[in-house]
Scaffold this motif. Sequence first.
Motif: not given
Lengths: 238, 238
Positions: A104-105, A108-109, A112, A137-138, A140-142, A145
């Motif tokens: 996931k991370l 997402a990164s 980004r 958006i990605p 902030s998620y990273v 988390t």
Amino acid sequence: MGSATIFFWLQLPNVTKSNGLTLTIFGIITLIATYNYIRIFNSWSEAFTVASKGGGDYAVQLTGAPFNDGHRYQDWLLTVPLLLIEMILVMKLPQQETVSLIWKLSLASALRVALGYPGEIQDDLSVRWFWWCLAMIPFSYVVFTLAAGLAEATSKQPSPAAASLASAVRYLTMLSWCTYPFVYMVKSVGLAGPAATMYEQVGYVLADVLAMPVFGVLIWGIVAEKSAVEGSGKLLPN
Amino acid sequence: MGSATIFFWLQLPNVTKSNGLTLTIFGIITLIATYNYIRIFNSWSEAFTVASKGGGDYAVQLTGAPFNDGHRYQDWLLTVPLLLIEMILVMKLPQQETVSLIWKLSLASALRVALGYPGEIQDDLSVRWFWWCLAMIPFSYVVFTLAAGLAEATSKQPSPAAASLASAVRYLTMLSWCTYPFVYMVKSVGLAGPAATMYEQVGYVLADVLAMPVFGVLIWGIVAEKSAVEGSGKLLPN
């Protein structure tokens, strides 16, 4: 960056096998950065020339060749997911959670970084802001988390020395990660020309030094301490 | 590619001898790719130039030097048979079957690469399709043999973690192998000029990243897990 790579790999025989994986990957992160910084250096040298104005005075002039900052994004596309994998490995979560977080991370990164690049090469301010917002958006998620996961990992360290290093890792990560969106904004607020490019490059270099070699030395401290606790002998001085 | 080579070779002391052979060969595969990608990079830089149009605008222009994609086929001629040898070694079949499969699949896959090249350098669409069809004969033979063999190998892994990695290897292999014929078609369906060359190059790079470093990390996961089961100690974190 290159020196950090050599340091991490020379420390490999001194840590336990599972901690050695962390050092191996960190040496690869700073090696990729070394390669890309050489490419950035060469592109910078080709874009600018220092010409004599006579009387011992010099002026910096554009050669006409563009400065290619793409190498920086090519660097981040690989190193940012690898840095996250390092942090997840240091957390020592159960295997299934580790694998799921890594997927996931790291995706997402990478997303980004990929979303930041189209804005970085734009002169139109509204287009720059559009891609900045998308990349946030990605991002902030990273960051959220990680903030939650690192708080938990800090409390689980095997010794007070490791816990205090893990806490330093946590704050340094938040600090260095949050630097990048602000440096990106240098050109978005209307600064332009060679001065803006210079401020932006200085900002990115400082953020990279915090995020890679400084962060890596803290991670080395943690794995050295953990290896000592796990019985391979004391490594850190005192 | 270069980072993957270093990673595989640094992990050598952590696995048993028979699993070390797999990692040694994989490091050679990504090393050959590193060399050829440097050649491709240089040829690309010589074929295109970025010229200033004034006012901060730039245009990409052809220099007249041809972009030489032959390095890609020279790479595949060596790495594709070696990748197949890796997969056969991971299957751990009886020795006689291993040797016979290595000969058949590595010759068929080298033939496939050799038959693809004459079409790749043609502009005439019917000639491109002719070589594409010829190359698909050894290609299909290899893919069907692998699909059957890998299904059997997946069921024979020594632990659930190794079986789940072997299953991922199987799907990734099918996905990445089947990407190449489609990327080859980019120019065969009538797309032409610099845009078609760019899409083709991006496609081949993505397929190579899946087929070499990503695939290699999965293979590393399998040999690390097998070495742990065979008693050299736990390698993967947790």
